[in-house]
Enzyme design. Structure first.
Site, PDB file in Angstrom:
ATOM      1  N   GLU A 252      83.697  94.383  -3.886  1.00 24.51           N
ATOM      2  CA  GLU A 252      84.485  95.882  -3.900  1.00 24.51           C
ATOM      3  C   GLU A 252      85.850  95.360  -3.541  1.00 24.51           C
ATOM      4  O   GLU A 252      86.733  96.195  -3.929  1.00 24.51           O
ATOM      5  CB  GLU A 252      83.837  96.810  -2.766  1.00 24.51           C
ATOM      6  CG  GLU A 252      84.328  96.422  -1.333  1.00 24.51           C
ATOM      7  CD  GLU A 252      83.480  95.444  -0.553  1.00 24.51           C
ATOM      8  OE1 GLU A 252      82.581  94.900  -1.381  1.00 24.51           O
ATOM      9  OE2 GLU A 252      83.581  95.419   0.380  1.00 24.51           O
TER      10      GLU A 252
ATOM     11  N   CYS B 133      77.739  92.115   2.337  1.00 24.30           N
ATOM     12  CA  CYS B 133      78.191  91.498   3.938  1.00 24.30           C
ATOM     13  C   CYS B 133      77.409  92.078   5.134  1.00 24.30           C
ATOM     14  O   CYS B 133      76.323  91.916   5.422  1.00 24.30           O
ATOM     15  CB  CYS B 133      79.825  91.384   3.929  1.00 24.30           C
ATOM     16  SG  CYS B 133      80.344  90.176   4.961  1.00 24.30           S
TER      17      CYS B 133
ATOM     18  N   HIS C 224      81.987  90.165  -0.837  1.00 29.89           N
ATOM     19  CA  HIS C 224      82.721  91.600  -0.729  1.00 29.89           C
ATOM     20  C   HIS C 224      83.065  91.860  -2.342  1.00 29.89           C
ATOM     21  O   HIS C 224      84.251  91.758  -2.770  1.00 29.89           O
ATOM     22  CB  HIS C 224      84.071  91.711  -0.004  1.00 29.89           C
ATOM     23  CG  HIS C 224      83.654  92.084   1.386  1.00 29.89           C
ATOM     24  ND1 HIS C 224      83.544  93.122   2.164  1.00 29.89           N
ATOM     25  CD2 HIS C 224      83.530  90.871   2.155  1.00 29.89           C
ATOM     26  CE1 HIS C 224      83.303  92.843   3.385  1.00 29.89           C
ATOM     27  NE2 HIS C 224      83.345  91.514   3.500  1.00 29.89           N
TER      28      HIS C 224
END
Ligand code: GLN
Length: 190
Positions: free
Chosen positions: A175, A80, A173
């Site tokens: 994660e 991002c 994202h």
């Protein structure tokens, strides 16, 4: 072989990346100086606010050291805002980018109406990434890829994961899910 992964820890989603990487069995440390950078084999540049992170890179005097390590082949994953910072240029905002990937970044490209959403990768994602669910938060788009850039995955026809040699950029994202396949790709980078 990647034994220790650094996370650029100026601002943003540092802890979620740490959690994901530690779960994959690698050592993780925060990078806030050239010395920290020297100690790692690979780097994650997290999401957050690209302007804030760019200012931090400047304040810490890290821009040249980052560019040098990346040019020397250190595997790097930008997610991002981190992807924005890897780009050659930002189309719609003056952000001091690293110019490590031959793409143009467009900040907040999905507009303010749709700040956040999740969507699966298109069916033509690279082998091993099938059905990866991407979480987008005020996400950028990466456009005008140069000849050295491979698109590893798209969502609704728009590139969301790209690779140029040792440099990988995700507009989403990875994660923030429990799916570690994008981080595994970083660890598999030669
Ligand atoms: N919109 C942010 C930027 O332009 C990126 C958002 C994110 O990293 N989740 O920097």
């Amino acid at each position: 072989m990647i034994e220790r992964v650094g996370i650029l820890a100026i601002q943003g989603d540092v802890e979620a990346h740490r959690h994901m990487l530690e779960g994959l069995g690698v050592a993780v440390s925060e990078v806030l100086s050239e010395r920290d950078l020297d100690a790692v084999d690979a780097l994650v540049m997290p999401g957050g606010e690209s302007t804030t992170i760019a200012k931090g890179i400047d304040r810490l005097g890290l821009q040249k050291a980052l560019q040098k390590r990346i040019a020397a082949g250190m595997p790097v994953l930008g997610t991002c805002a981190g992807a924005i910072l890897l780009a050659r240029e930002v189309e719609n905002h003056p952000v001091a980018v690293l110019g490590a990937m031959d793409v143009t970044a467009v900040r907040n490209a999905y507009g303010t109406q749709v700040d956040s959403f999740a969507a699966p990768m298109d069916d033509d994602a690279a082998p091993g990434l099938e059905d990866f669910r991407c979480v987008f938060i005020r996400a950028p788009q990466l456009t005008n890829p140069g000849p050295g850039v491979d698109v590893l995955a798209r969502v609704d026809g728009k590139p969301v994961l790209m690779r140029q040699g040792n440099v990988m950029a995700a507009t989403f994202h990875p994660e923030l899910t429990s799916d570690s396949r994008v981080h595994e790709l970083l660890l598999a980078t030669q």
